[in-house]
Design a protein around this motif. Structure first.
Motif, PDB file in Angstrom:
ATOM      1  N   ALA A  14      12.484 -17.389   6.235  1.00 26.06           N
ATOM      2  CA  ALA A  14      11.924 -16.799   7.460  1.00 26.06           C
ATOM      3  C   ALA A  14      10.867 -15.743   7.137  1.00 26.06           C
ATOM      4  O   ALA A  14       9.839 -15.643   7.834  1.00 26.06           O
ATOM      5  N   ILE A  15      11.109 -14.957   6.087  1.00 29.32           N
ATOM      6  CA  ILE A  15      10.135 -13.931   5.700  1.00 29.32           C
ATOM      7  C   ILE A  15       8.831 -14.580   5.225  1.00 29.32           C
ATOM      8  O   ILE A  15       7.730 -14.160   5.598  1.00 29.32           O
ATOM      9  N   TYR A  16       8.962 -15.619   4.401  1.00 27.60           N
ATOM     10  CA  TYR A  16       7.747 -16.296   3.913  1.00 27.60           C
ATOM     11  C   TYR A  16       7.021 -17.033   5.029  1.00 27.60           C
ATOM     12  O   TYR A  16       5.796 -17.171   5.003  1.00 27.60           O
ATOM     13  N   PHE A  17       7.772 -17.485   6.047  1.00 29.97           N
ATOM     14  CA  PHE A  17       7.116 -18.084   7.221  1.00 29.97           C
ATOM     15  C   PHE A  17       6.258 -17.042   7.920  1.00 29.97           C
ATOM     16  O   PHE A  17       5.115 -17.318   8.308  1.00 29.97           O
ATOM     17  N   ASP A  18       6.811 -15.831   8.100  1.00 31.70           N
ATOM     18  CA  ASP A  18       6.050 -14.751   8.747  1.00 31.70           C
ATOM     19  C   ASP A  18       4.821 -14.358   7.933  1.00 31.70           C
ATOM     20  O   ASP A  18       3.823 -13.882   8.490  1.00 31.70           O
ATOM     21  N   LYS A  19       4.916 -14.570   6.608  1.00 28.04           N
ATOM     22  CA  LYS A  19       3.769 -14.273   5.734  1.00 28.04           C
ATOM     23  C   LYS A  19       2.760 -15.420   5.711  1.00 28.04           C
ATOM     24  O   LYS A  19       1.742 -15.342   5.026  1.00 28.04           O
ATOM     25  N   ALA A  20       3.088 -16.499   6.425  1.00 28.65           N
ATOM     26  CA  ALA A  20       2.256 -17.721   6.464  1.00 28.65           C
ATOM     27  C   ALA A  20       2.219 -18.428   5.112  1.00 28.65           C
ATOM     28  O   ALA A  20       1.305 -19.222   4.858  1.00 28.65           O
ATOM     29  N   ASP A  21       3.204 -18.177   4.268  1.00 26.88           N
ATOM     30  CA  ASP A  21       3.338 -18.906   2.996  1.00 26.88           C
ATOM     31  C   ASP A  21       4.306 -20.071   3.262  1.00 26.88           C
ATOM     32  O   ASP A  21       5.481 -20.034   2.908  1.00 26.88           O
ATOM     33  N   TYR A  22       3.790 -21.116   3.899  1.00 30.63           N
ATOM     34  CA  TYR A  22       4.636 -22.163   4.455  1.00 30.63           C
ATOM     35  C   TYR A  22       5.310 -23.035   3.396  1.00 30.63           C
ATOM     36  O   TYR A  22       6.419 -23.528   3.615  1.00 30.63           O
TER      37      TYR A  22
END
Length: 357
Positions: free
Chosen positions: A292-300
């Motif tokens: 979820a954190i990496y999603f928020d960082k746009a690191d999909y």
């Protein structure tokens, strides 16, 4: 004392007779096997007739020794108490297998047995378990009803630990209903007793629940305070499962207050503990939260990698509810990448799982 009759169906009666018949023939087989082996033991160990006689004598003396001990145990516990304990164990097994209907049936049978034996402590325990089963079914009203019955009995008999458990369970249900003030009152009563009797393991669990309650209210300072208390107590008793959960909880709170790096630090701590101990649920949750954190960082790509790992663990644990949530998050990530076909496939799988649960 009120006489209570336990009704047994024809099918159940047949099963009981069949089991007794099988046990009887197994008993006879073992007895005759012993008589047959007697001659072989005599030859192999070069025993004379006097010493060899002790093989059979020892075998049959066990009936005398065991029967005396069994008689004392039955006299001390009582037939009905033993029956109640048996039903309670069966109910707990069914509850953890998510067979709620059968769990409640076993618990109700155990309740009747404990009532017949006038065993208040066992009755309170089994009423609490019925409440937990209804809670797992999502029936909060029935869950509260049975937990309050258990609480009333425990107050009457002065069972401190049982009282703390009841307070905590009731607080948890009120939290689920969104009744935060009532939930907090019961949880604080529970943790106070756990602290008084020195039960740090259950105190840590209740502090964690209080932290989650404050988190859901948006009171993040209080949430961090109680989550940190839970972590400290889990460290003191070396509760690995609790440590993994507490670290995940602290990470979740830091992520809510927009401190993703602090959150990741706690998530990776939880991940390390869960991997070392083979704790599936905290491990899956850690991967989920990291994703979820990496999603928020746009690191999909990193988000998908963590989500997919979490999904696999949820599948292994047969946790369909979280599996469905995970598939929804994966669909959302594919959509953010512009990959509409796998996004649609994931969301359809998620909808199917939601129907099943």
């Amino acid at each position: 004392m009120k006489e209570i009759t336990l009704h047994i169906s024809t099918k159940q009666r047949f099963v009981l007779i069949f089991v007794m018949a099988v046990l009887f023939f197994m008993w006879g087989l073992l007895t005759n096997l012993n008589l047959f082996l007697y001659h072989h033991f005599k030859f192999i160990f070069e025993l004379n007739y006097s010493v060899a006689t002790f093989i059979n004598l020892t075998f049959f003396c066990t009936y005398l020794v065991v029967s005396l001990q069994a008689g004392r145990m039955i006299k001390k516990i009582g037939y009905k108490k033993g029956e109640g304990f048996g039903y309670n164990i069966l109910g707990v097994i069914c509850m953890y297998k998510a067979d709620h209907k059968l769990a409640i049936k076993h618990f109700q049978d155990g309740k009747l047995a404990f009532e017949a034996a006038d065993f208040k402590s066992g009755l309170a325990n089994i009423l609490g378990n019925i409440g937990l089963t209804f809670q797992n079914q999502g029936d909060a009203e029935q869950a509260i009803t049975y937990q309050l019955k258990a609480l009333k009995i425990r107050q009457a008999i002065g069972d401190k630990k049982g009282l703390a458990v009841s307070y905590s369970n009731i607080g948890h249900i009120y939290h689920f209903q969104g009744k935060y003030n009532e939930a907090l009152s019961y949880l604080l009563n529970g943790v106070k007793i756990f602290d008084e009797i020195g039960d740090k393991r259950n105190a840590a669990l209740t502090y964690e629940d209080i932290g989650m309650l404050y988190r859901d209210k948006g009171a993040y300072d209080e949430a961090l305070k109680y989550a940190s208390l839970s972590l400290k107590m889990n460290e003191e008793v070396d509760n690995k499962y609790g440590l993994a959960n507490s670290n995940n909880q602290l990470g979740y709170i830091f992520n809510m207050i927009k401190k993703p790096e602090d959150a990741l630090n706690y998530y990776y701590k939880a991940l390390k503990i869960a991997e070392a101990q083979g704790l599936k649920m905290p491990l899956a949750n850690s991967y989920f939260y990291i994703g979820a954190i990496y999603f928020d960082k746009a690191d999909y790509d990193v988000a998908l990698k963590n989500y997919s790992t979490a999904l696999q663990i949820y599948k292994e644990a047969e946790d369909k509810a979280n599996e469905g949530i995970m598939l929804t998050e994966i669909a959302r990530t594919y959509k953010a990448q512009g990959k509409l076909k796998p996004a649609l496939e994931s969301i359809l799988q998620s909808m199917q799982l939601i129907k099943e649960t």
